[in-house]
Design a protein around this motif. Structure first.
Motif, PDB file in Angstrom:
ATOM      1  N   ASP A  12       0.826  -1.213   0.000  1.00 42.32           N
ATOM      2  CA  ASP A  12       0.000   0.000   0.000  1.00 42.32           C
ATOM      3  C   ASP A  12       0.860   1.263   0.000  1.00 42.32           C
ATOM      4  O   ASP A  12       0.577   2.235   0.699  1.00 42.32           O
ATOM      5  CB  ASP A  12      -0.954   0.017   1.200  1.00 42.32           C
ATOM      6  CG  ASP A  12      -1.944  -1.138   1.175  1.00 42.32           C
ATOM      7  OD1 ASP A  12      -2.320  -1.563   0.059  1.00 42.32           O
ATOM      8  OD2 ASP A  12      -2.332  -1.610   2.260  1.00 42.32           O
ATOM      9  N   GLY A  13       1.951   1.245  -0.774  1.00 43.33           N
ATOM     10  CA  GLY A  13       2.823   2.396  -0.905  1.00 43.33           C
ATOM     11  C   GLY A  13       3.838   2.567   0.208  1.00 43.33           C
ATOM     12  O   GLY A  13       4.729   3.401   0.118  1.00 43.33           O
ATOM     13  N   LYS A  14       3.746   1.783   1.270  1.00 45.26           N
ATOM     14  CA  LYS A  14       4.673   1.891   2.403  1.00 45.26           C
ATOM     15  C   LYS A  14       5.773   0.846   2.255  1.00 45.26           C
ATOM     16  O   LYS A  14       5.502  -0.325   1.994  1.00 45.26           O
ATOM     17  CB  LYS A  14       3.917   1.664   3.706  1.00 45.26           C
ATOM     18  CG  LYS A  14       4.786   1.794   4.927  1.00 45.26           C
ATOM     19  CD  LYS A  14       4.012   1.524   6.202  1.00 45.26           C
ATOM     20  CE  LYS A  14       4.972   1.573   7.377  1.00 45.26           C
ATOM     21  NZ  LYS A  14       4.400   1.026   8.578  1.00 45.26           N
ATOM     22  N   ALA A  15       7.024   1.274   2.442  1.00 50.32           N
ATOM     23  CA  ALA A  15       8.161   0.351   2.331  1.00 50.32           C
ATOM     24  C   ALA A  15       8.174  -0.605   3.514  1.00 50.32           C
ATOM     25  O   ALA A  15       8.154  -0.183   4.668  1.00 50.32           O
ATOM     26  CB  ALA A  15       9.462   1.130   2.265  1.00 50.32           C
ATOM     27  N   LEU A  16       8.184  -1.910   3.228  1.00 52.76           N
ATOM     28  CA  LEU A  16       8.292  -2.935   4.270  1.00 52.76           C
ATOM     29  C   LEU A  16       9.724  -3.422   4.415  1.00 52.76           C
ATOM     30  O   LEU A  16      10.131  -3.850   5.494  1.00 52.76           O
ATOM     31  CB  LEU A  16       7.393  -4.131   3.947  1.00 52.76           C
ATOM     32  CG  LEU A  16       5.902  -3.881   3.868  1.00 52.76           C
ATOM     33  CD1 LEU A  16       5.173  -5.189   3.600  1.00 52.76           C
ATOM     34  CD2 LEU A  16       5.391  -3.231   5.131  1.00 52.76           C
ATOM     35  N   ALA A  17      10.480  -3.382   3.308  1.00 51.56           N
ATOM     36  CA  ALA A  17      11.873  -3.831   3.336  1.00 51.56           C
ATOM     37  C   ALA A  17      12.635  -3.104   2.238  1.00 51.56           C
ATOM     38  O   ALA A  17      12.062  -2.712   1.218  1.00 51.56           O
ATOM     39  CB  ALA A  17      11.960  -5.340   3.134  1.00 51.56           C
ATOM     40  N   ALA A  18      13.930  -2.929   2.481  1.00 46.98           N
ATOM     41  CA  ALA A  18      14.812  -2.291   1.505  1.00 46.98           C
ATOM     42  C   ALA A  18      16.109  -3.089   1.423  1.00 46.98           C
ATOM     43  O   ALA A  18      16.565  -3.647   2.418  1.00 46.98           O
ATOM     44  CB  ALA A  18      15.100  -0.848   1.912  1.00 46.98           C
ATOM     45  N   GLN A  19      16.683  -3.122   0.234  1.00 43.73           N
ATOM     46  CA  GLN A  19      17.923  -3.859  -0.002  1.00 43.73           C
ATOM     47  C   GLN A  19      18.846  -3.005  -0.861  1.00 43.73           C
ATOM     48  O   GLN A  19      18.484  -2.630  -1.973  1.00 43.73           O
ATOM     49  CB  GLN A  19      17.629  -5.172  -0.737  1.00 43.73           C
ATOM     50  CG  GLN A  19      18.848  -5.952  -1.177  1.00 43.73           C
ATOM     51  CD  GLN A  19      19.538  -6.628  -0.016  1.00 43.73           C
ATOM     52  OE1 GLN A  19      18.951  -7.448   0.641  1.00 43.73           O
ATOM     53  NE2 GLN A  19      20.776  -6.268   0.221  1.00 43.73           N
ATOM     54  N   TYR A  35      14.296  -3.842   7.264  1.00 43.45           N
ATOM     55  CA  TYR A  35      12.862  -4.119   7.169  1.00 43.45           C
ATOM     56  C   TYR A  35      12.128  -3.420   8.296  1.00 43.45           C
ATOM     57  O   TYR A  35      12.701  -3.042   9.318  1.00 43.45           O
ATOM     58  CB  TYR A  35      12.584  -5.623   7.192  1.00 43.45           C
ATOM     59  CG  TYR A  35      12.991  -6.290   8.483  1.00 43.45           C
ATOM     60  CD1 TYR A  35      12.096  -6.403   9.550  1.00 43.45           C
ATOM     61  CD2 TYR A  35      14.271  -6.802   8.648  1.00 43.45           C
ATOM     62  CE1 TYR A  35      12.483  -6.997  10.742  1.00 43.45           C
ATOM     63  CE2 TYR A  35      14.655  -7.395   9.829  1.00 43.45           C
ATOM     64  CZ  TYR A  35      13.756  -7.492  10.865  1.00 43.45           C
ATOM     65  OH  TYR A  35      14.137  -8.071  12.045  1.00 43.45           O
ATOM     66  N   ASP A  36      10.828  -3.268   8.114  1.00 38.50           N
ATOM     67  CA  ASP A  36       9.950  -2.662   9.117  1.00 38.50           C
ATOM     68  C   ASP A  36       9.655  -3.729  10.177  1.00 38.50           C
ATOM     69  O   ASP A  36       9.020  -4.739   9.888  1.00 38.50           O
ATOM     70  CB  ASP A  36       8.661  -2.179   8.445  1.00 38.50           C
ATOM     71  CG  ASP A  36       7.712  -1.473   9.397  1.00 38.50           C
ATOM     72  OD1 ASP A  36       7.883  -1.592  10.631  1.00 38.50           O
ATOM     73  OD2 ASP A  36       6.789  -0.803   8.897  1.00 38.50           O
ATOM     74  N   PRO A  44       9.622  -9.769   5.794  1.00 36.25           N
ATOM     75  CA  PRO A  44       9.681  -8.959   4.570  1.00 36.25           C
ATOM     76  C   PRO A  44      11.079  -8.882   3.962  1.00 36.25           C
ATOM     77  O   PRO A  44      11.212  -8.815   2.735  1.00 36.25           O
ATOM     78  CB  PRO A  44       9.199  -7.572   5.015  1.00 36.25           C
ATOM     79  CG  PRO A  44       9.415  -7.546   6.491  1.00 36.25           C
ATOM     80  CD  PRO A  44       9.246  -8.967   6.956  1.00 36.25           C
ATOM     81  N   GLY A  45      12.124  -8.938   4.783  1.00 34.84           N
ATOM     82  CA  GLY A  45      13.486  -8.927   4.247  1.00 34.84           C
ATOM     83  C   GLY A  45      13.761 -10.156   3.407  1.00 34.84           C
ATOM     84  O   GLY A  45      14.328 -10.071   2.309  1.00 34.84           O
ATOM     85  N   ALA A  46      13.341 -11.320   3.888  1.00 37.87           N
ATOM     86  CA  ALA A  46      13.537 -12.567   3.145  1.00 37.87           C
ATOM     87  C   ALA A  46      12.702 -12.581   1.866  1.00 37.87           C
ATOM     88  O   ALA A  46      13.159 -13.043   0.819  1.00 37.87           O
ATOM     89  CB  ALA A  46      13.187 -13.765   4.020  1.00 37.87           C
TER      90      ALA A  46
END
Length: 141
Positions: A12-19, A35-36, A44-46
């Motif tokens: 929904d437009g919100k970042a849950l994880a970043a790499q 990740y959040d 979410p990272g995996a």
């Protein structure tokens, strides 16, 4: 110049994880994952690493290095790890005081980590050798 990117997993437009991904030739280096924590039970990272791996291999990438320490999160996802090392180089032509101080700090940090690893091994060995109360060897004494 295309030598780095940040992949995002969004809901929904919100970042849950970043790499963070670094590129060199046909090699990708997944340098840092975040990740959040509010969504950690869904990993979410995996999920992001899995999706990113598919996308990278579908493109121009032949290999991915996690840049993760042995036994880290990425080791549970990927096998066949290459040995990675850090290199500190002074390109100034002469060894500056700043370079020497940084080199000493890096060396000291590595030696402290090695000492911690040895101490943990020694403590684990001592705990394993110590008889547990109520065991057969304890009763014989």
């Amino acid at each position: 110049d295309g030598s780095a990117s940040v992949a995002l997993l969004r809901l929904d437009g919100k970042a849950l994880a970043a790499q963070v991904v670094l590129y060199c030739g046909r090699m990708a280096y997944t340098w840092k994952t975040a990740y959040d924590a509010a969504h950690e039970k869904h990993s979410p990272g995996a999920v992001l690493v899995d999706r990113l791996s598919e996308q990278l291999f579908a493109g121009d990438i032949d290999a991915i290095e996690s840049c993760s320490p042995e036994g880290g999160f990425m080791a549970s996802l990927w096998s066949g790890r290459r040995r990675t090392l850090d290199l500190l180089v002074d390109l100034s032509g002469r060894r500056s005081l700043t370079f020497r101080l940084v080199a000493m700090a890096v060396r000291g940090y590595a030696e402290a980590k090695a000492a911690r690893r040895r101490l943990r091994g020694w403590i684990a060995a001592r705990r394993a050798a110590k008889p547990v109360a109520g065991t057969q060897s304890d009763k014989a004494a």
